[in-house]
Design a protein around this motif. Structure first.
Motif, mmCIF file in Angstrom:
data_model
loop_
_atom_site.group_PDB
_atom_site.id
_atom_site.type_symbol
_atom_site.label_atom_id
_atom_site.label_comp_id
_atom_site.label_asym_id
_atom_site.label_seq_id
_atom_site.Cartn_x
_atom_site.Cartn_y
_atom_site.Cartn_z
ATOM 1 N N LEU A 96 0.832 -1.210 0.000
ATOM 2 C CA LEU A 96 0.000 0.000 0.000
ATOM 3 C C LEU A 96 0.865 1.257 0.000
ATOM 4 C CD1 LEU A 96 -2.724 -1.155 2.550
ATOM 5 C CD2 LEU A 96 -3.137 -0.580 0.141
ATOM 6 N N GLN A 97 2.024 1.194 0.670
ATOM 7 C CA GLN A 97 2.902 2.362 0.744
ATOM 8 C C GLN A 97 3.780 2.530 -0.486
ATOM 9 O OE1 GLN A 97 5.205 2.683 4.413
ATOM 10 N NE2 GLN A 97 3.572 1.683 5.562
ATOM 11 N N HIS A 98 4.248 1.406 -1.049
ATOM 12 C CA HIS A 98 5.304 1.479 -2.054
ATOM 13 C C HIS A 98 4.858 1.169 -3.477
ATOM 14 C CE1 HIS A 98 8.383 1.971 1.045
ATOM 15 N NE2 HIS A 98 7.809 0.988 1.714
ATOM 16 N N THR A 99 3.582 0.848 -3.705
ATOM 17 C CA THR A 99 3.100 0.601 -5.063
ATOM 18 C C THR A 99 1.853 1.433 -5.312
ATOM 19 O OG1 THR A 99 1.490 -1.189 -4.634
ATOM 20 C CG2 THR A 99 3.827 -1.817 -4.780
ATOM 21 N N ASP A 100 1.490 1.537 -6.595
ATOM 22 C CA ASP A 100 0.243 2.197 -6.952
ATOM 23 C C ASP A 100 -0.806 1.180 -7.400
ATOM 24 O OD1 ASP A 100 1.319 1.388 -9.345
ATOM 25 O OD2 ASP A 100 1.338 3.388 -10.268
ATOM 26 N N TRP A 101 -0.602 -0.092 -7.035
ATOM 27 C CA TRP A 101 -1.573 -1.126 -7.392
ATOM 28 C C TRP A 101 -2.901 -0.824 -6.704
ATOM 29 C CZ3 TRP A 101 1.791 -6.045 -6.064
ATOM 30 C CH2 TRP A 101 2.971 -6.001 -6.828
ATOM 31 N N ASN A 102 -3.995 -1.217 -7.363
ATOM 32 C CA ASN A 102 -5.271 -1.012 -6.686
ATOM 33 C C ASN A 102 -5.444 -2.064 -5.589
ATOM 34 O OD1 ASN A 102 -6.769 -3.365 -7.699
ATOM 35 N ND2 ASN A 102 -6.742 -2.315 -9.684
ATOM 36 N N ILE A 103 -6.350 -1.790 -4.686
ATOM 37 C CA ILE A 103 -6.487 -2.618 -3.483
ATOM 38 C C ILE A 103 -6.958 -4.027 -3.825
ATOM 39 C CG2 ILE A 103 -7.727 -2.838 -1.284
ATOM 40 C CD1 ILE A 103 -7.614 0.261 -1.154
ATOM 41 N N SER A 104 -7.748 -4.172 -4.877
ATOM 42 C CA SER A 104 -8.182 -5.514 -5.307
ATOM 43 C C SER A 104 -7.000 -6.352 -5.764
ATOM 44 C CB SER A 104 -9.208 -5.398 -6.445
ATOM 45 O OG SER A 104 -10.402 -4.805 -5.988
ATOM 46 N N GLU A 105 -6.054 -5.727 -6.472
ATOM 47 C CA GLU A 105 -4.853 -6.441 -6.922
ATOM 48 C C GLU A 105 -4.015 -6.890 -5.730
ATOM 49 O OE1 GLU A 105 -3.829 -4.439 -11.262
ATOM 50 O OE2 GLU A 105 -3.305 -3.341 -9.437
ATOM 51 N N ILE A 106 -3.843 -6.005 -4.747
ATOM 52 C CA ILE A 106 -3.074 -6.356 -3.553
ATOM 53 C C ILE A 106 -3.741 -7.506 -2.805
ATOM 54 C CG2 ILE A 106 -2.334 -5.506 -1.278
ATOM 55 C CD1 ILE A 106 -1.915 -2.758 -2.603
ATOM 56 N N ALA A 107 -5.061 -7.429 -2.678
ATOM 57 C CA ALA A 107 -5.806 -8.490 -1.986
ATOM 58 C C ALA A 107 -5.592 -9.833 -2.678
ATOM 59 C CB ALA A 107 -7.296 -8.141 -1.950
ATOM 60 N N TRP A 108 -5.674 -9.849 -4.005
ATOM 61 C CA TRP A 108 -5.493 -11.098 -4.760
ATOM 62 C C TRP A 108 -4.078 -11.644 -4.563
ATOM 63 C CZ3 TRP A 108 -2.263 -12.775 -8.662
ATOM 64 C CH2 TRP A 108 -2.615 -13.992 -9.256
ATOM 65 N N CYS A 109 -3.067 -10.774 -4.645
ATOM 66 C CA CYS A 109 -1.674 -11.205 -4.480
ATOM 67 C C CYS A 109 -1.444 -11.846 -3.110
ATOM 68 C CB CYS A 109 -0.727 -10.024 -4.645
ATOM 69 S SG CYS A 109 -0.597 -9.396 -6.321
ATOM 70 N N LEU A 110 -2.167 -11.373 -2.111
ATOM 71 C CA LEU A 110 -1.992 -11.877 -0.750
ATOM 72 C C LEU A 110 -2.910 -13.046 -0.431
ATOM 73 C CD1 LEU A 110 -1.536 -8.465 1.102
ATOM 74 C CD2 LEU A 110 0.228 -10.112 0.456
ATOM 75 N N GLY A 111 -3.557 -13.590 -1.478
ATOM 76 C CA GLY A 111 -4.302 -14.833 -1.317
ATOM 77 C C GLY A 111 -5.761 -14.681 -0.950
ATOM 78 N N PHE A 112 -6.276 -13.470 -0.973
ATOM 79 C CA PHE A 112 -7.681 -13.256 -0.639
ATOM 80 C C PHE A 112 -8.527 -13.390 -1.904
ATOM 81 C CE2 PHE A 112 -5.300 -11.146 2.665
ATOM 82 C CZ PHE A 112 -6.021 -11.443 3.820
ATOM 83 N N ASP A 113 -9.578 -14.194 -1.811
ATOM 84 C CA ASP A 113 -10.419 -14.434 -2.981
ATOM 85 C C ASP A 113 -11.435 -13.323 -3.216
ATOM 86 O OD1 ASP A 113 -9.223 -16.867 -3.728
ATOM 87 O OD2 ASP A 113 -10.338 -17.912 -2.160
ATOM 88 N N ASP A 114 -11.723 -12.532 -2.179
ATOM 89 C CA ASP A 114 -12.648 -11.416 -2.385
ATOM 90 C C ASP A 114 -12.171 -10.209 -1.597
ATOM 91 O OD1 ASP A 114 -14.225 -11.359 0.358
ATOM 92 O OD2 ASP A 114 -14.175 -13.459 -0.272
#
Length: 301
Positions: A258-276
């Motif tokens: 969240l601090q070091h990228t401009d990825w959207n929060i849905s992308e971060i959630a998916w990368c961290l293994g969250f399905d929704d």
């Protein structure tokens, strides 16, 4: 003073003062000293090259941003590795910095640098120093700066020894926190393998990269043990449950992304293994008492 580009590849760095007899080590090690004042702008950004490690001796008020943490120090020794994002900014007008940069290959066939606690996941890499301790580390850096200029066939062996001296001297400052465990301890072995499996999934460097193991049962399966056995071993060694350790590491990576990228929060959630997305938001909010969106906005103010 000319600002130094720390991202520049070492083998093309004109500041490497050494004869052309040691091509392999030239590419894998360098040591520098920088002094600057109010007119200079010397703030360190993270290395992009994945193989680089760094040890920095900082004097003058400095603010360090390491993973998801912010720390300040007047005089400090800092160990940074390529897997954790970091940066610093100098606050005082008078500043000086010694630092050495090296790769895994610099210690090839000698030691595994990752075995030392200063480069272990989860350990705080900043050592606050008093004046006497600062002088002790400064003398080692001065020796290294002198050694690297010599036309001496074994100078890189000497520099390896000095680099290890920096690490070991730092560990002596906080011996209780870095006691070596007995290799025959079964719980410690399980804990070490678990932490390696967990840590190998990080850092997340692409929004196409996703955690492979997220749940205690998945880790237990990889270790070929019952999940209760894994939980008991981790609790004995770390004082925390398997679920707590996994959640803490996911939260660390979430804050960092969240601090070091401009990825959207849905992308971060998916990368961290969250399905929704709602599951990730609730997970984050339980830990931080903030939603990911608000945390990102406040951390970038």
């Amino acid at each position: 003073m000319k600002e130094i580009d720390l991202h520049k590849d070492l083998k093309n760095d004109s500041r490497v003062f050494m004869p052309g007899l040691f091509d392999k080590d030239i590419k894998n090690f360098n040591v520098l000293y920088i002094k600057h004042n109010t007119d200079d702008k010397f703030n360190c950004k993270p290395f992009n090259r994945k193989s680089l490690y760094k040890i920095s001796l900082l004097k003058g008020r400095t603010k360090l941003y390491y993973a998801d943490k912010t720390m300040e120090s007047d005089c400090a020794l800092l160990f940074t590795n390529p897997n954790i994002p970091y940066s610093w900014e100098h606050i005082d007008s008078e500043q000086s910095s010694y630092f050495c940069i090296f790769t895994d290959e610099f210690f090839d066939q000698f030691v595994n640098i990752k075995d030392y606690p200063v480069y272990k996941p989860g350990n705080v890499p900043l050592f606050h120093l008093n004046e006497e301790q600062y002088v002790q580390f400064e003398n080692i850096f001065k020796q290294m700066l002198h050694e690297i200029t010599l036309e001496f066939s074994y100078k890189y062996d000497s520099l390896r020894a000095m680099l290890l001296q920096l690490i070991l001297t730092a560990l002596k400052l906080e011996p209780a926190a870095y006691q070596r465990y007995n290799d025959s301890n079964g719980s410690q072995r399980i804990s070490s393998i678990f932490m390696e499996l967990l840590e190998r999934q990080f850092p997340i460097e692409s929004h196409m990269q996703r955690m492979e193991f997220r749940y205690p049962t998945e880790f237990a399966h990889q270790l070929s043990i019952h999940v209760n056995h894994l939980n008991h071993a981790l609790k004995q060694v770390t004082g925390k449950t398997t679920t707590q350790l996994i959640a803490e590491r996911i939260m660390q990576e979430a804050r960092s992304l969240l601090q070091h990228t401009d990825w959207n929060i849905s992308e971060i959630a998916w990368c961290l293994g969250f399905d929704d997305l709602p599951h990730f938001i609730n997970f984050f909010k339980r830990s931080q008492q903030l939603t990911p969106k608000i945390y990102r906005r406040e951390s970038n103010i």
